[in-house]
Motif scaffolding. Structure first.
Motif, PDB file in Angstrom:
ATOM      1  N   ILE A  30       0.838  -1.210   0.000  1.00 30.33           N
ATOM      2  CA  ILE A  30       0.000   0.000   0.000  1.00 30.33           C
ATOM      3  C   ILE A  30       0.866   1.250   0.000  1.00 30.33           C
ATOM      4  O   ILE A  30       0.620   2.203  -0.756  1.00 30.33           O
ATOM      5  N   CYS A  33       2.834   1.449  -3.585  1.00 29.73           N
ATOM      6  CA  CYS A  33       1.959   1.708  -4.742  1.00 29.73           C
ATOM      7  C   CYS A  33       1.349   3.113  -4.693  1.00 29.73           C
ATOM      8  O   CYS A  33       1.336   3.827  -5.702  1.00 29.73           O
ATOM      9  N   ASN A  34       0.849   3.508  -3.527  1.00 27.52           N
ATOM     10  CA  ASN A  34       0.249   4.842  -3.424  1.00 27.52           C
ATOM     11  C   ASN A  34       1.299   5.948  -3.523  1.00 27.52           C
ATOM     12  O   ASN A  34       1.020   7.016  -4.068  1.00 27.52           O
ATOM     13  N   SER A  35       2.501   5.692  -3.002  1.00 31.61           N
ATOM     14  CA  SER A  35       3.576   6.681  -3.121  1.00 31.61           C
ATOM     15  C   SER A  35       3.964   6.883  -4.584  1.00 31.61           C
ATOM     16  O   SER A  35       4.258   8.010  -5.007  1.00 31.61           O
ATOM     17  N   SER A  59      -4.624   8.958  -2.877  1.00 34.92           N
ATOM     18  CA  SER A  59      -3.551   8.012  -2.558  1.00 34.92           C
ATOM     19  C   SER A  59      -2.884   8.371  -1.236  1.00 34.92           C
ATOM     20  O   SER A  59      -2.570   7.481  -0.430  1.00 34.92           O
ATOM     21  N   GLU A  62      -5.178   7.298   1.505  1.00 34.72           N
ATOM     22  CA  GLU A  62      -5.132   5.847   1.710  1.00 34.72           C
ATOM     23  C   GLU A  62      -3.950   5.448   2.598  1.00 34.72           C
ATOM     24  O   GLU A  62      -4.065   4.559   3.451  1.00 34.72           O
ATOM     25  N   PRO A 277      -7.955  -0.890   0.373  1.00 38.72           N
ATOM     26  CA  PRO A 277      -6.837   0.025   0.100  1.00 38.72           C
ATOM     27  C   PRO A 277      -5.695  -0.620  -0.681  1.00 38.72           C
ATOM     28  O   PRO A 277      -4.958   0.080  -1.378  1.00 38.72           O
ATOM     29  N   ASN A 280      -7.069  -0.632  -4.420  1.00 37.50           N
ATOM     30  CA  ASN A 280      -7.328   0.667  -5.051  1.00 37.50           C
ATOM     31  C   ASN A 280      -6.239   1.107  -6.034  1.00 37.50           C
ATOM     32  O   ASN A 280      -6.551   1.515  -7.160  1.00 37.50           O
ATOM     33  N   PRO A 281      -4.935   1.070  -5.648  1.00 42.86           N
ATOM     34  CA  PRO A 281      -3.913   1.478  -6.628  1.00 42.86           C
ATOM     35  C   PRO A 281      -3.921   0.602  -7.876  1.00 42.86           C
ATOM     36  O   PRO A 281      -3.691   1.091  -8.980  1.00 42.86           O
TER      37      PRO A 281
END
Length: 304
Positions: A30, A33-35, A59, A62, A277, A280-281
């Motif tokens: 998480i 990927c969000n970073s 992001s 999240e 979460p 999501n990415p």
């Protein structure tokens, strides 16, 4: 000071280390990927649009959302103790509710952005300018604070019975209310009306439904099949995330409690706090050509 004990997954002792490894991998996934999504929406000029501005903030949200839950869960799995102070429990609940409420509102803002883009494209740049986008994001973050602080204070002002054992993996509202002595009906109703029904679920959800109702009507009017396909593709990722998040959250907070076992409640909570979460990415990147192209450009620079 009073302490609580989070039971978490202590009923499956032989799987504690395996669960620790799984949840640690999920947490790192998480974060990474969000970073990456935040990074590419900042550095790639092609993604400097309202849609990706909101996605970058989503992001970041999240990351904050899972950080309220997962590090504490990992520590409890590692130590196999689960002790949490009264204050730490209240802080965890308040941040979880604030970030969950912000996510609902931000999903509604993203739906409104898609509505303007598809139903009013000629005025899109004017309506969704940078100032308006920043104000919408700020409002999503700030508006959840007062009701959450008030609700958390009401819950933790209740007298708690002899048992301080929380049969959950974090300090959520339903398991905490089960420990309260006396009549918690007023608090449950106030939480339902003030926090869940109005701020967190119903108002944003209705805005999303109205936005997508108008979007679908507008798309069906398009004569070009390619145009319809392109319009649907820009909304499909967001709509998938909305269905997953709202579906599990609604079951948890609006489902009648007697018909829901504690084990089922934990499993559903795992979906909207951990698994969704994680998805999501993937949902936003795999179905988005612009993000995939920006990701390839970034990888080309880093690994020529």
């Amino acid at each position: 000071m009073m302490n609580f004990v989070l039971l978490g997954f202590s009923d499956i002792l032989n799987l504690q280390q395996i669960l620790f490894g799984i949840f640690l991998l999920i947490y790192l996934t998480i974060l990474v990927c969000n970073s990456i999504i935040i990074l590419i929406t900042k550095i790639d000029p092609a993604l400097h649009t309202p849609m990706y501005f909101f996605l970058g903030h989503f992001s970041f949200l999240e990351i904050c959302y899972v950080t309220v839950i997962l590090p504490r869960m990992l520590m409890d799995l590692w130590t196999q103790k689960g002790h949490i102070s009264f204050l730490a429990c209240a802080i965890q609940m308040s941040f979880f509710l604030m970030l969950g409420g912000t996510e609902c509102l931000l999903l509604a803002v993203m739906a409104y952005d898609r509505y303007v883009a598809i139903c009013n494209p000629l005025h899109y740049a004017l309506v969704m300018n940078h100032k308006v986008c920043s104000q919408l994001v700020a409002a999503s973050w700030i508006s959840t604070v007062p009701p959450v602080i008030g609700q958390t204070w009401m819950i933790f002002s209740l007298p708690f019975c002899a048992s301080h054992t929380i049969n959950h993996f974090f300090c959520d509202v339903p398991p905490i209310l089960k420990l309260a002595c006396g009549d918690t009906f007023v608090n449950e109703i106030s939480f339902f009306v003030a926090a869940v029904a109005v701020v967190f679920i119903m108002a944003p959800f209705l805005l999303i439904v109205v936005s997508y109702g108008k979007i679908i009507c507008n798309i069906l009017k398009l004569s070009s099949a390619r145009g319809r396909s392109k319009a649907f593709s820009t909304c499909s990722s967001h709509l998938t995330v909305v269905v997953l998040f709202y579906g599990t959250a609604t079951i948890t907070y609006l489902h009648p409690k007697p018909s829901q076992s504690e084990g089922t409640g934990k499993l559903i909570s795992l979906f909207y706090t951990v698994f969704i979460p994680t998805l999501n990415p993937i949902i936003y990147t795999l179905r988005n050509k612009d993000i995939m192209m920006a990701l390839r450009k970034l990888l080309t620079k880093l690994l020529p």
